[in-house]
Design a protein around this motif. Structure first.
Motif, PDB file in Angstrom:
ATOM      1  N   GLU A   1       0.823  -1.206   0.000  1.00  0.00           N
ATOM      2  CA  GLU A   1       0.000   0.000   0.000  1.00  0.00           C
ATOM      3  C   GLU A   1       0.859   1.258   0.000  1.00  0.00           C
ATOM      4  OE1 GLU A   1      -3.993   0.997   2.365  1.00  0.00           O
ATOM      5  OE2 GLU A   1      -2.223   0.992   3.662  1.00  0.00           O
ATOM      6  N   GLN A   2       1.922   1.249   0.776  1.00  0.00           N
ATOM      7  CA  GLN A   2       2.794   2.421   0.856  1.00  0.00           C
ATOM      8  C   GLN A   2       3.568   2.630  -0.442  1.00  0.00           C
ATOM      9  OE1 GLN A   2       4.757   0.886   4.236  1.00  0.00           O
ATOM     10  NE2 GLN A   2       3.238   1.666   5.687  1.00  0.00           N
ATOM     11  N   VAL A   3       4.035   1.543  -1.052  1.00  0.00           N
ATOM     12  CA  VAL A   3       4.733   1.645  -2.335  1.00  0.00           C
ATOM     13  C   VAL A   3       3.782   2.178  -3.405  1.00  0.00           C
ATOM     14  CG1 VAL A   3       5.885   0.348  -4.171  1.00  0.00           C
ATOM     15  CG2 VAL A   3       6.398  -0.164  -1.767  1.00  0.00           C
ATOM     16  N   SER A   4       2.552   1.665  -3.413  1.00  0.00           N
ATOM     17  CA  SER A   4       1.560   2.126  -4.387  1.00  0.00           C
ATOM     18  C   SER A   4       1.237   3.603  -4.184  1.00  0.00           C
ATOM     19  CB  SER A   4       0.281   1.283  -4.265  1.00  0.00           C
ATOM     20  OG  SER A   4      -0.692   1.695  -5.197  1.00  0.00           O
ATOM     21  N   ALA A   5       1.131   4.029  -2.925  1.00  0.00           N
ATOM     22  CA  ALA A   5       0.849   5.434  -2.635  1.00  0.00           C
ATOM     23  C   ALA A   5       1.988   6.327  -3.113  1.00  0.00           C
ATOM     24  CB  ALA A   5       0.614   5.619  -1.140  1.00  0.00           C
ATOM     25  N   ALA A   6       3.222   5.871  -2.941  1.00  0.00           N
ATOM     26  CA  ALA A   6       4.377   6.643  -3.403  1.00  0.00           C
ATOM     27  C   ALA A   6       4.371   6.747  -4.922  1.00  0.00           C
ATOM     28  CB  ALA A   6       5.673   5.991  -2.918  1.00  0.00           C
ATOM     29  N   ALA A   7       4.054   5.653  -5.606  1.00  0.00           N
ATOM     30  CA  ALA A   7       3.988   5.669  -7.069  1.00  0.00           C
ATOM     31  C   ALA A   7       2.889   6.622  -7.541  1.00  0.00           C
ATOM     32  CB  ALA A   7       3.737   4.257  -7.596  1.00  0.00           C
ATOM     33  N   THR A   8       1.778   6.648  -6.820  1.00  0.00           N
ATOM     34  CA  THR A   8       0.685   7.564  -7.165  1.00  0.00           C
ATOM     35  C   THR A   8       1.142   9.015  -7.048  1.00  0.00           C
ATOM     36  OG1 THR A   8      -1.003   5.994  -6.434  1.00  0.00           O
ATOM     37  CG2 THR A   8      -1.640   8.312  -6.544  1.00  0.00           C
ATOM     38  N   LEU A   9       1.885   9.320  -5.992  1.00  0.00           N
ATOM     39  CA  LEU A   9       2.389  10.678  -5.788  1.00  0.00           C
ATOM     40  C   LEU A   9       3.318  11.087  -6.928  1.00  0.00           C
ATOM     41  CD1 LEU A   9       2.327  13.062  -3.813  1.00  0.00           C
ATOM     42  CD2 LEU A   9       4.320  12.076  -2.681  1.00  0.00           C
ATOM     43  N   ALA A  10       4.188  10.169  -7.351  1.00  0.00           N
ATOM     44  CA  ALA A  10       5.097  10.454  -8.461  1.00  0.00           C
ATOM     45  C   ALA A  10       4.322  10.653  -9.757  1.00  0.00           C
ATOM     46  CB  ALA A  10       6.115   9.322  -8.613  1.00  0.00           C
ATOM     47  N   ALA A  11       3.268   9.860  -9.948  1.00  0.00           N
ATOM     48  CA  ALA A  11       2.451   9.983 -11.162  1.00  0.00           C
ATOM     49  C   ALA A  11       1.768  11.347 -11.211  1.00  0.00           C
ATOM     50  CB  ALA A  11       1.417   8.863 -11.206  1.00  0.00           C
ATOM     51  N   LYS A  12       1.217  11.790 -10.088  1.00  0.00           N
ATOM     52  CA  LYS A  12       0.543  13.088 -10.060  1.00  0.00           C
ATOM     53  C   LYS A  12       1.515  14.233 -10.340  1.00  0.00           C
ATOM     54  CE  LYS A  12      -1.512  12.525  -6.035  1.00  0.00           C
ATOM     55  NZ  LYS A  12      -2.420  12.811  -4.873  1.00  0.00           N
ATOM     56  N   GLN A  13       2.751  14.067  -9.875  1.00  0.00           N
ATOM     57  CA  GLN A  13       3.755  15.089 -10.152  1.00  0.00           C
ATOM     58  C   GLN A  13       4.029  15.178 -11.648  1.00  0.00           C
ATOM     59  OE1 GLN A  13       5.069  17.222  -7.757  1.00  0.00           O
ATOM     60  NE2 GLN A  13       5.654  18.275  -9.642  1.00  0.00           N
ATOM     61  N   CYS A  14       4.056  14.019 -12.304  1.00  0.00           N
ATOM     62  CA  CYS A  14       4.244  14.005 -13.758  1.00  0.00           C
ATOM     63  C   CYS A  14       3.113  14.743 -14.460  1.00  0.00           C
ATOM     64  CB  CYS A  14       4.322  12.560 -14.261  1.00  0.00           C
ATOM     65  SG  CYS A  14       5.872  11.728 -13.917  1.00  0.00           S
ATOM     66  N   VAL A  15       1.889  14.472 -14.028  1.00  0.00           N
ATOM     67  CA  VAL A  15       0.731  15.125 -14.634  1.00  0.00           C
ATOM     68  C   VAL A  15       0.817  16.637 -14.464  1.00  0.00           C
ATOM     69  CG1 VAL A  15      -1.777  15.376 -14.514  1.00  0.00           C
ATOM     70  CG2 VAL A  15      -0.744  13.102 -14.338  1.00  0.00           C
ATOM     71  N   LEU A  16       1.175  17.072 -13.259  1.00  0.00           N
ATOM     72  CA  LEU A  16       1.278  18.503 -12.994  1.00  0.00           C
ATOM     73  C   LEU A  16       2.418  19.155 -13.781  1.00  0.00           C
ATOM     74  CD1 LEU A  16       0.673  18.500  -9.127  1.00  0.00           C
ATOM     75  CD2 LEU A  16      -0.927  19.186 -10.923  1.00  0.00           C
ATOM     76  N   ASP A  17       3.476  18.370 -14.041  1.00  0.00           N
ATOM     77  CA  ASP A  17       4.620  18.890 -14.809  1.00  0.00           C
ATOM     78  C   ASP A  17       4.395  18.794 -16.308  1.00  0.00           C
ATOM     79  OD1 ASP A  17       5.910  19.436 -12.450  1.00  0.00           O
ATOM     80  OD2 ASP A  17       7.140  17.610 -12.475  1.00  0.00           O
ATOM     81  N   GLY A  18       3.288  18.164 -16.718  1.00  0.00           N
ATOM     82  CA  GLY A  18       2.991  18.036 -18.136  1.00  0.00           C
ATOM     83  C   GLY A  18       3.875  17.055 -18.864  1.00  0.00           C
ATOM     84  N   THR A  19       4.287  15.992 -18.190  1.00  0.00           N
ATOM     85  CA  THR A  19       5.140  14.979 -18.814  1.00  0.00           C
ATOM     86  C   THR A  19       4.650  13.584 -18.464  1.00  0.00           C
ATOM     87  OG1 THR A  19       7.407  14.112 -18.975  1.00  0.00           O
ATOM     88  CG2 THR A  19       6.705  14.979 -16.839  1.00  0.00           C
ATOM     89  N   ASP A  20       4.996  12.618 -19.315  1.00  0.00           N
ATOM     90  CA  ASP A  20       4.648  11.224 -19.045  1.00  0.00           C
ATOM     91  C   ASP A  20       5.834  10.437 -18.501  1.00  0.00           C
ATOM     92  OD1 ASP A  20       1.980  11.321 -19.782  1.00  0.00           O
ATOM     93  OD2 ASP A  20       2.400  10.903 -21.893  1.00  0.00           O
ATOM     94  N   GLN A  21       6.991  11.061 -18.453  1.00  0.00           N
ATOM     95  CA  GLN A  21       8.193  10.355 -18.012  1.00  0.00           C
ATOM     96  C   GLN A  21       8.376  10.493 -16.501  1.00  0.00           C
ATOM     97  OE1 GLN A  21      12.339  11.502 -19.247  1.00  0.00           O
ATOM     98  NE2 GLN A  21      12.332   9.400 -20.016  1.00  0.00           N
ATOM     99  N   VAL A  22       8.454   9.335 -15.838  1.00  0.00           N
ATOM    100  CA  VAL A  22       8.662   9.301 -14.393  1.00  0.00           C
ATOM    101  C   VAL A  22      10.159   9.267 -14.120  1.00  0.00           C
ATOM    102  CG1 VAL A  22       8.239   8.032 -12.259  1.00  0.00           C
ATOM    103  CG2 VAL A  22       6.486   8.082 -14.052  1.00  0.00           C
ATOM    104  N   GLU A  23      10.616  10.204 -13.335  1.00  0.00           N
ATOM    105  CA  GLU A  23      12.033  10.275 -12.996  1.00  0.00           C
ATOM    106  C   GLU A  23      12.310   9.497 -11.716  1.00  0.00           C
ATOM    107  OE1 GLU A  23      14.271  11.514 -14.887  1.00  0.00           O
ATOM    108  OE2 GLU A  23      12.981  12.563 -16.327  1.00  0.00           O
ATOM    109  N   THR A  24      13.498   8.930 -11.642  1.00  0.00           N
ATOM    110  CA  THR A  24      13.894   8.184 -10.447  1.00  0.00           C
ATOM    111  C   THR A  24      13.818   9.052  -9.204  1.00  0.00           C
ATOM    112  OG1 THR A  24      15.375   6.767 -11.740  1.00  0.00           O
ATOM    113  CG2 THR A  24      15.748   6.865  -9.368  1.00  0.00           C
ATOM    114  N   ALA A  25      14.264  10.290  -9.325  1.00  0.00           N
ATOM    115  CA  ALA A  25      14.286  11.195  -8.170  1.00  0.00           C
ATOM    116  C   ALA A  25      12.887  11.407  -7.604  1.00  0.00           C
ATOM    117  CB  ALA A  25      14.896  12.532  -8.573  1.00  0.00           C
ATOM    118  N   ALA A  26      11.879  11.485  -8.477  1.00  0.00           N
ATOM    119  CA  ALA A  26      10.500  11.689  -8.011  1.00  0.00           C
ATOM    120  C   ALA A  26      10.002  10.480  -7.230  1.00  0.00           C
ATOM    121  CB  ALA A  26       9.589  11.972  -9.199  1.00  0.00           C
TER     122      ALA A  26
END
Length: 337
Positions: free
Chosen positions: A296-321
């Motif tokens: 659940e925690q890993v999935s929540a972290a992945a969700t947070l990274a995905a939302k950051q991508c959406v807000l940044d206008g990109t589909d590429q997920v960075e390791t740092a995120a």
């Protein structure tokens, strides 16, 4: 042979036997374990990456063969009156494809589904199908999702019983409501989950009366043992060490849900970030940072990274995120009481 995929005899045998038997579920589980074992050894060779891709294709394109379940009901009526406070009913739509669990847990869940789907055949030969399950493991490791998947795969409703409410009732009232719950199960087949049985054990005391809780727990285990319905009964606990042997022996099987392994972490992130570009992700760093976190925690972290991508206008997920999101989840755990 450094950097090359090394398959053990056990892996090869499992792959060959499951292939000849047409058992795709076991084949995929063995393949996943092989890839995971290679990952633990630091093997990032081309062969391993090709196996990862093959595993993803097989998971997406195939499902375990089983008799087609009947269509589920389109709606349910929520209990009222005496049952309304302790019981709710739902119609989950989850599938096996929604589970990212270790191969051992997945194999045992497949066994439960197989026996349930062929219950009449087993009973005709004098055997009862696996029906009373105890799921143990830390919060967020997939126990609740498993209940939804079992119900959806068998086209049954989920009856969710709140044992924490029972713990706050008088012994007489709790025993009466337990009788009503088990009477319902005898009349309506479903998957009935009793969440967090440790709330009836109450090791910390608090304001609750231990003798009263023992009476409630005794009544619950008595009903559990006497139940002969066609419903699937699932009990969950976050603290298996508190469940005593007299309670354990009421179950047909006990399935432990460990924290996700490296391979499962990879799978959880892949599923949550489906549709995003993960080509830049440094998986060893992600897996290392996720160590000790639940599904659940890993999935929540992945969700947070995905939302950051959406807000940044990109589909590429960075390791740092991803790493930042995982560290944030870990920090939240440290803050929890």
């Amino acid at each position: 042979m450094e950097g090359r995929l090394l398959a053990t005899a056990a892996h090869v045998r499992a792959l060959v036997e499951s292939h000849h038997a047409g058992d795709d579920a076991t084949f995929r589980a063995a393949l996943a374990e092989l890839v995971e074992a290679a990952g633990r050894l630091g093997d990032r060779s081309r062969e391993v990456e090709e196996l990862r891709k093959l595993l993803g294709v097989r998971r997406a394109a195939t499902r375990p063969q089983a008799p087609a379940p009947p269509p589920p009901p389109t709606s349910v009526v929520q209990p009222r009156g005496e049952l309304g406070r302790v019981l709710s009913v739902s119609l989950p739509r989850a599938t096996l494809a929604d589970l990212a669990l270790g191969s051992d847990v997945m194999t045992r869940l497949h066994r439960v589904l197989t026996e349930q789907r062929h219950a009449d055949t087993l009973r005709a030969r004098g055997f009862d199908p696996l029906r009373k399950l105890l799921l143990t493991g830390q919060p967020g490791t997939g126990k609740s999702t498993t209940v939804e998947v079992l119900a959806a795969e068998l086209a049954l409703p989920v009856f969710s019983v709140r044992l924490d409410v029972f713990a706050d009732l008088t012994a007489e009232d709790a025993v009466a409501k337990l009788s009503l719950v088990f009477d319902l199960l005898a009349q309506s087949r479903g998957v009935c989950v009793f969440e967090d049985v440790d709330t009836l054990i109450d090791p910390d005391g608090g304001e609750r009366s231990r003798p009263r809780l023992r009476d409630v727990l005794r009544a619950f285990t008595g009903h559990l043992e006497a139940d002969t319905s066609n419903s699937l009964l699932v009990v969950t606990t976050n603290r298996a060490q508190l469940v005593e042997r007299p309670v354990l022996r009421r179950f047909d099987t006990v399935i432990d849900y460990p924290l996700p392994s490296a391979g499962v972490v990879h799978e959880v992130v892949l599923r949550r970030l489906r549709g995003f570009d993960l080509s830049a992700v440094e998986w060893p760093r992600v897996v290392s940072t996720a160590s000790g976190l639940s599904h659940e925690q890993v999935s929540a972290a992945a969700t947070l990274a995905a939302k950051q991508c959406v807000l940044d206008g990109t589909d590429q997920v960075e390791t740092a995120a991803l790493l930042a999101a995982l560290r944030e989840r870990r920090q939240m755990l440290k803050m929890a009481p």
